[in-house]
Design a protein around this motif. Sequence first.
Motif, mmCIF file in Angstrom:
data_model
loop_
_atom_site.group_PDB
_atom_site.id
_atom_site.type_symbol
_atom_site.label_atom_id
_atom_site.label_comp_id
_atom_site.label_asym_id
_atom_site.label_seq_id
_atom_site.Cartn_x
_atom_site.Cartn_y
_atom_site.Cartn_z
ATOM 1 N N MET A 131 0.764 -1.087 0.020
ATOM 2 C CA MET A 131 -0.035 -0.015 0.006
ATOM 3 C C MET A 131 1.066 1.323 0.039
ATOM 4 S SD MET A 131 -3.028 -1.017 2.609
ATOM 5 C CE MET A 131 -4.080 -2.434 2.218
ATOM 6 N N ARG A 132 2.006 1.160 0.774
ATOM 7 C CA ARG A 132 2.782 2.406 0.869
ATOM 8 C C ARG A 132 3.251 2.929 -0.323
ATOM 9 N NH1 ARG A 132 7.670 0.712 4.950
ATOM 10 N NH2 ARG A 132 5.717 -0.039 6.007
ATOM 11 N N TYR A 133 3.523 1.753 -1.521
ATOM 12 C CA TYR A 133 4.127 2.172 -3.023
ATOM 13 C C TYR A 133 2.941 2.624 -3.817
ATOM 14 C CZ TYR A 133 7.908 -0.140 -0.432
ATOM 15 O OH TYR A 133 8.995 -0.223 0.338
ATOM 16 N N LEU A 134 1.681 2.800 -3.403
ATOM 17 C CA LEU A 134 0.630 3.124 -4.434
ATOM 18 C C LEU A 134 0.937 4.292 -4.991
ATOM 19 C CD1 LEU A 134 -2.325 2.774 -5.370
ATOM 20 C CD2 LEU A 134 -2.947 4.083 -3.517
ATOM 21 N N VAL A 184 -13.716 4.765 -17.455
ATOM 22 C CA VAL A 184 -13.053 5.516 -16.354
ATOM 23 C C VAL A 184 -12.518 4.770 -15.340
ATOM 24 C CG1 VAL A 184 -15.199 7.258 -16.565
ATOM 25 C CG2 VAL A 184 -15.458 5.381 -14.965
ATOM 26 N N GLY A 185 -11.940 5.452 -14.405
ATOM 27 C CA GLY A 185 -11.151 4.685 -13.492
ATOM 28 C C GLY A 185 -11.916 4.212 -12.239
ATOM 29 N N ARG A 186 -11.257 3.128 -11.461
ATOM 30 C CA ARG A 186 -11.916 2.588 -10.642
ATOM 31 C C ARG A 186 -12.385 3.680 -9.258
ATOM 32 N NH1 ARG A 186 -7.503 -0.871 -11.386
ATOM 33 N NH2 ARG A 186 -8.118 -2.973 -12.288
ATOM 34 N N GLY A 187 -11.616 4.604 -9.192
ATOM 35 C CA GLY A 187 -12.089 5.565 -8.276
ATOM 36 C C GLY A 187 -13.301 6.266 -8.624
ATOM 37 N N MET A 232 -13.745 23.210 -1.430
ATOM 38 C CA MET A 232 -12.982 22.354 -2.337
ATOM 39 C C MET A 232 -14.035 21.330 -2.733
ATOM 40 S SD MET A 232 -8.979 22.482 -0.787
ATOM 41 C CE MET A 232 -8.287 22.043 -2.517
ATOM 42 N N ILE A 233 -13.483 20.175 -3.320
ATOM 43 C CA ILE A 233 -14.177 18.959 -3.722
ATOM 44 C C ILE A 233 -13.681 17.935 -3.233
ATOM 45 C CG2 ILE A 233 -15.032 17.655 -5.567
ATOM 46 C CD1 ILE A 233 -14.445 20.008 -7.585
ATOM 47 N N ASP A 234 -14.287 17.071 -2.618
ATOM 48 C CA ASP A 234 -14.001 15.994 -1.816
ATOM 49 C C ASP A 234 -13.930 14.741 -2.788
ATOM 50 O OD1 ASP A 234 -16.342 14.716 -1.629
ATOM 51 O OD2 ASP A 234 -16.675 15.277 0.368
ATOM 52 N N GLN A 235 -13.542 13.464 -2.258
ATOM 53 C CA GLN A 235 -13.152 12.361 -2.693
ATOM 54 C C GLN A 235 -14.821 11.655 -3.252
ATOM 55 O OE1 GLN A 235 -12.647 12.755 0.516
ATOM 56 N NE2 GLN A 235 -13.200 10.746 1.618
ATOM 57 N N ASN A 236 -15.837 12.140 -2.549
ATOM 58 C CA ASN A 236 -17.022 11.657 -3.208
ATOM 59 C C ASN A 236 -17.725 12.512 -4.191
ATOM 60 O OD1 ASN A 236 -17.060 9.507 -1.110
ATOM 61 N ND2 ASN A 236 -17.408 11.292 0.428
ATOM 62 N N ALA A 251 -8.366 4.444 -0.841
ATOM 63 C CA ALA A 251 -8.456 3.030 -0.417
ATOM 64 C C ALA A 251 -7.217 2.371 -0.226
ATOM 65 C CB ALA A 251 -9.342 2.193 -1.573
ATOM 66 N N GLY A 252 -5.992 2.808 -1.119
ATOM 67 C CA GLY A 252 -4.982 2.109 -0.802
ATOM 68 C C GLY A 252 -4.202 2.182 0.466
ATOM 69 N N TYR A 253 -4.560 3.206 1.199
ATOM 70 C CA TYR A 253 -3.988 3.522 2.554
ATOM 71 C C TYR A 253 -5.033 2.924 3.618
ATOM 72 C CZ TYR A 253 -0.032 5.961 0.738
ATOM 73 O OH TYR A 253 1.390 6.055 0.307
ATOM 74 N N GLY A 254 -5.972 2.140 3.456
ATOM 75 C CA GLY A 254 -7.161 1.797 4.214
ATOM 76 C C GLY A 254 -7.619 2.753 5.091
ATOM 77 N N ILE A 255 -7.946 4.301 4.447
ATOM 78 C CA ILE A 255 -8.613 5.215 5.026
ATOM 79 C C ILE A 255 -10.141 4.920 4.969
ATOM 80 C CG2 ILE A 255 -9.009 7.679 4.489
ATOM 81 C CD1 ILE A 255 -6.291 7.768 3.805
ATOM 82 N N GLU A 256 -10.829 5.200 6.102
ATOM 83 C CA GLU A 256 -12.348 4.927 6.224
ATOM 84 C C GLU A 256 -12.648 6.454 5.945
ATOM 85 O OE1 GLU A 256 -13.912 2.482 6.738
ATOM 86 O OE2 GLU A 256 -12.280 1.361 7.340
ATOM 87 N N PRO A 257 -13.656 6.443 4.674
ATOM 88 C CA PRO A 257 -14.410 7.699 4.170
ATOM 89 C C PRO A 257 -15.287 8.532 5.099
ATOM 90 C CG PRO A 257 -15.409 5.875 3.231
ATOM 91 C CD PRO A 257 -14.444 5.196 4.004
ATOM 92 N N GLU A 258 -15.770 7.970 6.241
ATOM 93 C CA GLU A 258 -16.890 8.547 7.025
ATOM 94 C C GLU A 258 -16.237 9.951 7.713
ATOM 95 O OE1 GLU A 258 -16.088 5.514 7.104
ATOM 96 O OE2 GLU A 258 -18.096 4.457 6.330
ATOM 97 N N ASN A 259 -15.145 9.989 8.224
ATOM 98 C CA ASN A 259 -14.817 11.148 8.664
ATOM 99 C C ASN A 259 -13.310 11.370 7.940
ATOM 100 O OD1 ASN A 259 -13.144 9.148 9.746
ATOM 101 N ND2 ASN A 259 -13.248 10.088 11.880
ATOM 102 N N PHE A 260 -13.112 11.307 6.814
ATOM 103 C CA PHE A 260 -11.788 11.697 6.272
ATOM 104 C C PHE A 260 -12.155 12.267 5.005
ATOM 105 C CE2 PHE A 260 -7.309 10.220 7.008
ATOM 106 C CZ PHE A 260 -6.722 11.126 5.824
ATOM 107 N N HIS A 261 -11.656 13.389 4.811
ATOM 108 C CA HIS A 261 -11.961 14.448 3.750
ATOM 109 C C HIS A 261 -10.703 14.692 2.885
ATOM 110 C CE1 HIS A 261 -15.567 15.018 5.897
ATOM 111 N NE2 HIS A 261 -14.872 15.180 7.056
ATOM 112 N N LEU A 262 -10.624 13.925 1.764
ATOM 113 C CA LEU A 262 -9.499 14.435 0.703
ATOM 114 C C LEU A 262 -9.978 15.358 -0.315
ATOM 115 C CD1 LEU A 262 -9.233 10.975 1.469
ATOM 116 C CD2 LEU A 262 -6.906 11.308 0.248
ATOM 117 N N LEU A 263 -9.336 16.451 -0.158
ATOM 118 C CA LEU A 263 -9.825 17.708 -1.048
ATOM 119 C C LEU A 263 -8.927 18.028 -2.276
ATOM 120 C CD1 LEU A 263 -10.634 19.855 1.859
ATOM 121 C CD2 LEU A 263 -12.136 18.207 0.805
ATOM 122 N N THR A 264 -9.544 18.488 -3.261
ATOM 123 C CA THR A 264 -8.743 18.936 -4.435
ATOM 124 C C THR A 264 -9.891 20.086 -5.043
ATOM 125 O OG1 THR A 264 -8.032 18.386 -6.735
ATOM 126 C CG2 THR A 264 -10.246 17.415 -6.125
ATOM 127 N N GLY A 265 -9.224 20.889 -5.820
ATOM 128 C CA GLY A 265 -10.018 22.060 -6.503
ATOM 129 C C GLY A 265 -8.954 22.643 -7.549
#
Length: 281
Positions: free
Chosen positions: A1-4, A59-62, A131-135, A208-222
Amino acid sequence: MRYLSHYVAIFFFFNSLLCAELIKGRVLSIDPEKRTFEVTLTDAGETGLGKGESFSFRVGRGDVEIDYVERLIRGDAKEYGGRWNLEQIFPLDGIGAKPMADVNKQLRDQTSMLSRRKYVKEGEYIPNFAMIDQNGNFLQIRELQGYAFVLNFIFTRCTVPAMCPASSERMSALQDKAREAGLGNLHFVTITFDPEFDSPGILRQYAAGYGIEPENFHLLTGTRQVVDDLLRQFGILTMDEDGTINHTMATLLVDSKGRVAFRKEGSKWTVEEFFEEAQKL
């Protein structure tokens, strides 16, 4: 996973050799098994596809995990393997999309008035931004008021083990530790340095590659502008060099009122120290 992130970088390198055209369109349907979007094009770019017509894109898996049905999107269209593919997909409409421009204009105005040595320190309030999250959802950071959260910056193509990959591993471990200890109100925010590449779907796959649970984790882009403003606000320095992003690092614990309760410079913060500081809140 660390090499994702290393594999993502290789994937991007080979895909970058292909010609991409920016297109826009509305998603009619999603086929998870075939991993395709059916899209009615509103802007076909230079693809040669017909504007107003519907086409199937792989499209991609995500991306296929995000509910983009009936939403307007943009993406890079590439033809290879005998079919059209759509990458770097971003939503253009949805709840919160219209206020985002106003919020980030205020951020731009605030940032432009900062002196060169001024940035958010312990005891100070962070600015609002959108910003826009992973959802694929539009998020204003003030929506997290009432929750403490840990905030950091990464980019998914980072291949230096001691930098972004290590930081993401620790964020995931801290999420696990907080959950096991019953700190359910602690949230996590990760902002990308690389918004042109790190679409919601890419961030979702990265999490997902780092085993992060999405409920309270916000990965942001913009947009590049909002990311640059936030780097300035938080005192993070970056430089594009040799096809990657060299950068400094800072990790922050923000309290439920939006004030920085703890800030750690560099890449060598520990799960234990942030857990102890979060318990104090």
